[in-house]
Write a protein that holds these residues in place. Structure first.
Motif, PDB file in Angstrom:
ATOM      1  N   GLN A 180       0.842  -1.187   0.000  1.00  0.00           N
ATOM      2  CA  GLN A 180       0.000   0.000   0.000  1.00  0.00           C
ATOM      3  C   GLN A 180       0.879   1.238   0.000  1.00  0.00           C
ATOM      4  N   PHE A 184       0.120   6.427   4.689  1.00  0.00           N
ATOM      5  CA  PHE A 184       0.656   5.661   5.796  1.00  0.00           C
ATOM      6  C   PHE A 184       1.943   6.307   6.305  1.00  0.00           C
ATOM      7  N   GLY A 193      -2.929  -2.145  11.703  1.00  0.00           N
ATOM      8  CA  GLY A 193      -3.821  -2.379  10.579  1.00  0.00           C
ATOM      9  C   GLY A 193      -3.794  -3.767  10.006  1.00  0.00           C
ATOM     10  N   GLY A 207      -6.575   0.784   6.788  1.00  0.00           N
ATOM     11  CA  GLY A 207      -5.930   2.083   6.723  1.00  0.00           C
ATOM     12  C   GLY A 207      -6.866   3.162   7.207  1.00  0.00           C
ATOM     13  N   ALA A 231      -7.036   3.179  12.385  1.00  0.00           N
ATOM     14  CA  ALA A 231      -6.474   2.175  11.478  1.00  0.00           C
ATOM     15  C   ALA A 231      -6.367   0.847  12.214  1.00  0.00           C
TER      16      ALA A 231
END
Length: 696
Positions: A180, A184, A193, A207, A231
């Motif tokens: 991802q 973040f 998460g 997220g 998250a």
């Protein structure tokens, strides 16, 4: 309600007060931790590492400290023998790991802190690791997250891209799952998460705006949902259900992963942390409102609230009896979630407590506990405080017994424990003097193997000695001079001189197996019950007074006046027998399971019966009517009267020992003493059905 809120205060076992000196430029929060599977050890985050504490002794055992790094999160292994964690450092300060920081998965011994395994994961830090539930099974892959590794350039680790993968800690095999990018920042990366199913087939990833569940084999997303909360995510052990956050306004939601169908919602907002219990039956939430809440997953109903502790993390023991909550002020609170006695509660050894093995005599209590398969010990303790006074190791059979003055304990000896190559060897009954340590052997039993496939040519057919016997019931005579035992393996009924160990009587092998024995209050009669018959013997001549077909009585007791014999049955009934005519005078129905223990109050007015369903029911002996129910959510196999008003109760799976009161006035006084506030006007309207609260 006010009473409910007050009663929860008794759930707090211990608060660990800490004041951590967090550096202004710290890059990881130490407000996390967990309990060991048995709830006896506490793992708690600290600046630049973590600490492990003994919960019962309130003592720190060991710690890990990295001068230039952090342990973002660690967990106990599923068997509680080790601690598993990862190490990180501040990538903004250095792309290379600083001295003393080895990126990867570390495994430490849970009691000593000695590192027993290290698995490197490359040149980038690993922000966290996860598996199903609260613990790590090292035989299964674990989920790990960290910044993506770059192929070239000065930045070896891309802190803006989160890489998620599975790793086998034992072999080091690595399996990419997802990546991802964006959204973040480093301070929210990591385990906050990630959750996996027990078989690591599915991984849930959350997220700031979306939660997804990914098939780790195909890397395809099978569930996706927008979220507006922390998250955080919780995935059931089989991967079929996922819980998503609702933010400060919306409740938590439980979804079916395959269909995407909303199953139910939990009326919890401002939640920062949430997670399933190990059996997936309970959801735990904790957050800004300062209340830890437990929810029934099947119904969505709140089952318990633990107020007064504002924080960001919580953790359950594997058996669900203890919970740790980790607060913003660095303190940690340990809660007990087990059924509590109104008067008192204490812990003994973890393990299984066989039925009818609890005994209280002469100001002492003793109980048999099996902490692991094929091994048992007797624990002698103060019945009021739980203080352990003695332990007798390596015992076998079904029961132990204290002499009437509480100074001696009778238990069958296990000569040698079972091994992978050899079954256990059982031996004679020994009487242990708890004051002097002297041991007296009851003669007549042979030493034999528990396995039916191992011959025992040294053992004779009773009443010839020595003979096989596995003790299922035992009682001292009222004056402590005799000891009687009913046994399996054809040993029949045996009676000894309790001071010399001389075998005075053996019935020989009879149809059925002896399970329960009881002396009359004057010591002149001995009753024994088998699955098919009821016997009564004259203790002066050992001649049978009665032998008649009868339903098997499991616990069997004389009333204090000697007029009746009372026993429980596998058919959930209590049978009352006239000890003069030996005819049944009453059969009491109403227990919900097979009766495992039965006791009569010292004044002879009440019967306490514990059954396998978890119900302890108090009966009026004269009328045969039920007086009071004490329901539990676990089988109860041991109950004892401490006096006419108080019971000592031990659940089958322990380790809690509960002191309960049968006095309604005392119960009201206890409840009143725990009140911390009155009812609000709204609570008076809802619970008392009045518009105005009554004056205090």
């Amino acid at each position: 309600s006010a009473l409910h809120e007050a009663l929860q205060q008794d759930h707090a076992l211990w608060t660990l007060e800490r004041r951590l000196r967090k550096p202004a430029n710290g890059f990881w929060s130490p407000d996390w931790g967990s309990l060991s599977p048995n709830g006896r050890l506490l793992l708690v985050g600290a600046v630049n590492g973590f600490e492990v504490w003994n919960v019962d002794r309130h003592r720190r055992l060991w710690n890990v400290h990295l001068a230039r790094g952090e342990v973002p999160l660690a967990r106990f292994s599923s068997n509680g023998s080790s601690v598993v964690g990862t190490t990180v450092w501040d990538l903004a300060s250095s792309q290379a790991p600083p001295a003393g920081v080895r990126p990867g998965v570390h495994v430490w011994d849970a009691l000593t802190g000695r590192e027993i395994r290290y698995r490197p994961l490359g040149r980038c830090p690993a922000y966290g690791l996860s598996q199903s539930g609260s613990f790590v099974d090292l035989s299964r892959p674990v989920a790990v997250s960290g910044p993506e590794r770059t192929r070239r350039g000065p930045r070896q680790c891309d802190s803006q891209t989160l890489e998620l993968f599975l790793v086998d800690v034992m072999t080091g095999k690595r399996k990419p799952v997802a990546t991802q990018s964006g959204g973040f920042p480093p301070d929210v990366l990591g385990l906050t998460g990630i959750a996996t199913s027990a078989d690591a087939k599915y991984m849930a990833i959350s997220g700031p705006t979306r939660t997804e569940v990914v098939d780790t084999d195909t890397r395809r997303t099978i569930f996706s949902r927008e979220v507006s909360g922390p998250a955080w995510v919780a995935l059931s052990s089989n991967g079929s259900r996922v819980v998503t956050a609702g933010g400060s306004e919306e409740p938590l939601s439980l979804w079916d992963v395959r269909s995407g169908r909303l199953l139910r919602q939990f009326d919890a907002t401002q939640v920062i942390w949430f997670g399933f219990s190990q059996d997936d039956k309970t959801l735990v939430t904790f957050g800004a409102e300062g209340v830890v809440r437990l929810w029934d997953v099947a119904t969505g109903h709140e089952v318990m609230s633990l107020p007064g502790h504002k924080g960001t993390w919580a953790g359950l023991s594997a058996n669900g009896t203890r919970l740790a909550s980790f607060a913003d002020d660095d303190s940690v609170r340990i809660w007990t979630l087990a059924k509590r006695g109104e008067v008192g509660q204490f812990w003994l050894e973890p393990g299984f407590y066989p039925g009818d093995s609890l005994d209280v005599e002469g100001g002492r209590a003793a109980v048999m506990v099996s902490p692991r398969p094929s091994y048992a010990e007797a624990v002698v303790f103060n019945p009021s405080t739980g203080a352990v006074q003695a332990k007798i190791p390596s015992i076998t059979g079904q029961v132990i017994r204290l002499s009437p003055d509480g100074r001696r304990l009778a238990a069958q000896q296990q000569v040698s424990p079972a091994t992978p190559r050899r079954p256990a060897l059982d031996g004679p009954v020994l009487i242990h003097d708890l004051d002097t340590g002297k041991v007296t052997e009851m003669k007549g039993f042979c030493v034999y193997s528990e396995s039916v496939y191992v011959p025992s040519p040294q053992c004779q057919e009773p009443p010839r000695t020595p003979f096989k016997a596995w003790v299922g019931s035992m009682e001292f005579s009222p004056d402590g001079s005799l000891l009687a035992a009913g046994s399996e393996h054809g040993g029949g009924l045996s009676v000894w001189n309790a001071y010399t160990g001389k075998l005075l009587f053996n019935s020989g092998k009879l149809p059925g197996e002896f399970w329960n024995v009881a002396f009359s209050p004057d010591g002149r009669r001995l009753v024994a019950s088998t699955p098919q018959e009821l016997f009564a013997y004259d203790t002066a001549s050992w001649k049978p007074l009665v032998r008649r077909p009868f339903v098997g009585l499991l616990p069997v007791r004389f009333t204090p006046d000697g007029r009746y014999v009372i026993g429980g049955t596998e058919a959930n009934r209590i049978i009352i027998v006239d000890a003069r005519t030996w005819k049944t005078t009453a059969s009491l129905a109403g227990q919900q399971g097979a009766i495992k223990d039965l006791r009569i109050s010292p004044d002879g007015t009440k019967i306490a019966a514990a059954d396998f369903s978890g119900l302890v029911r108090i009966w009026d002996l004269r009328s045969g009517k039920p007086l009071q129910d004490l329901p539990f959510d676990t089988p109860i196999e041991n109950v004892e009267f401490l006096d006419n008003r108080h019971l000592l109760i031990v659940p089958a799976n322990g380790p809690d020992v509960l002191i309960m009161t049968l006095d309604v006035d005392e119960l009201l006084r206890i409840a009143h003493s725990r009140l911390t506030r009155g009812f609000t006007q709204e609570e008076c309207r809802i619970y008392l059905h009045v518009d105005r609260c009554p004056s205090p």
